[in-house]
Design an enzyme around this catalytic site. Structure first.
Site, PDB file in Angstrom:
ATOM      1  N   LYS A 176      21.898  71.763 -27.992  1.00 32.33           N
ATOM      2  CA  LYS A 176      21.092  71.068 -28.840  1.00 32.33           C
ATOM      3  C   LYS A 176      21.756  70.216 -29.763  1.00 32.33           C
ATOM      4  CE  LYS A 176      17.805  75.063 -28.997  1.00 32.33           C
ATOM      5  NZ  LYS A 176      16.899  76.041 -29.950  1.00 32.33           N
TER       6      LYS A 176
ATOM      7  N   TYR B  10       8.571  71.996 -25.246  1.00 28.43           N
ATOM      8  CA  TYR B  10       8.015  73.447 -25.979  1.00 28.43           C
ATOM      9  C   TYR B  10       6.429  73.529 -26.155  1.00 28.43           C
ATOM     10  CZ  TYR B  10      12.924  74.526 -27.749  1.00 28.43           C
ATOM     11  OH  TYR B  10      14.312  74.723 -27.602  1.00 28.43           O
TER      12      TYR B  10
ATOM     13  N   ASN C 231      19.924  76.109 -33.704  1.00 24.71           N
ATOM     14  CA  ASN C 231      20.647  77.318 -33.316  1.00 24.71           C
ATOM     15  C   ASN C 231      21.547  77.030 -32.009  1.00 24.71           C
ATOM     16  OD1 ASN C 231      18.632  77.154 -31.581  1.00 24.71           O
ATOM     17  ND2 ASN C 231      17.755  79.202 -31.953  1.00 24.71           N
TER      18      ASN C 231
ATOM     19  N   HIS D 173      19.745  76.114 -25.995  1.00 28.01           N
ATOM     20  CA  HIS D 173      18.592  76.816 -25.259  1.00 28.01           C
ATOM     21  C   HIS D 173      18.886  77.512 -24.023  1.00 28.01           C
ATOM     22  CE1 HIS D 173      14.562  77.019 -23.534  1.00 28.01           C
ATOM     23  NE2 HIS D 173      15.231  76.480 -22.464  1.00 28.01           N
TER      24      HIS D 173
ATOM     25  N   GLU E 151      11.511  74.384 -16.222  1.00 27.86           N
ATOM     26  CA  GLU E 151      12.225  73.609 -17.215  1.00 27.86           C
ATOM     27  C   GLU E 151      13.450  72.595 -16.317  1.00 27.86           C
ATOM     28  OE1 GLU E 151      13.944  76.372 -19.963  1.00 27.86           O
ATOM     29  OE2 GLU E 151      11.885  76.859 -20.797  1.00 27.86           O
TER      30      GLU E 151
END
Ligand code: RTP
Ligand code: MG
Length: 143
Positions: free
Chosen positions: A11, A51, A114, A117, A128
């Site tokens: 990320k 998402y 965080n 993913h 995905e």
């Protein structure tokens, strides 16, 4: 156990911290093979689509804003039990609850930013991986 594929995203916070290589190294140490990878800056539309399952959640707007705030590295990882193994390496969604030695414990501070993913099931992984990669961009190891 079956050989699986899973989608990884490094990320924007982790890219900004310059730890792409350190995170790739965790995958390699766990015997996950990187069979596709690219850096890209997600558009709002691409992040929202990715998402979509969280569309109604209160954190959705912030999540999309964060995911479009800088470049990400998307990769396909392949290996035995890859989906669950990758989630184990990542640690809990909230880095404060992530087990010692996991990627989120070591490279993230907050639940909103965080570091990584990972697909949460083989079905999500299939969706995905196809969301980011053409079949021709995936390079299974032949040796
Ligand atoms: P990811 O999809 O990014 O791999 O993370 P995850 O499966 O561990 O967590 P998920 O439930 O899918 O949530 C996606 C991302 O939304 C943010 N989040 N914030 N404030 C909150 O309660 C909350 N819950 C989730 C996190 O950044 C999470 O990675
Ligand atoms: Mg998730």
């Amino acid at each position: 156990m079956a050989v699986e594929r899973t989608l990884s995203i490094i990320k924007p916070d982790a890219v900004a911290k310059n730890v792409i290589g350190k995170i790739y190294s965790r995958f390699e140490k766990a015997d996950l093979k990187i069979v596709a990878g690219k850096m890209l800056h997600l558009s709002q539309e691409k992040a929202e689509g990715f998402y979509a399952e969280h569309k109604e959640r209160p954190f959705f707007g912030d999540l999309v804003k964060f995911m479009t705030s800088g470049p990400v590295v998307v990769s396909v990882l392949e290996g035995e039990n890859a989906v669950a193994l990758h989630r184990e390496l990542m640690g809990a969604t909230n880095p404060k609850e992530a087990a010692e030695g996991t990627i989120r414990a070591d490279f993230a501070e907050t639940i909103d930013e965080n570091a990584v993913h990972g697909s949460d099931s083989p079905a999500s992984a299939a969706r995905e991986v196809a969301y980011f990669f053409e079949d021709s961009e995936i390079c299974p190891r032949t040796r």
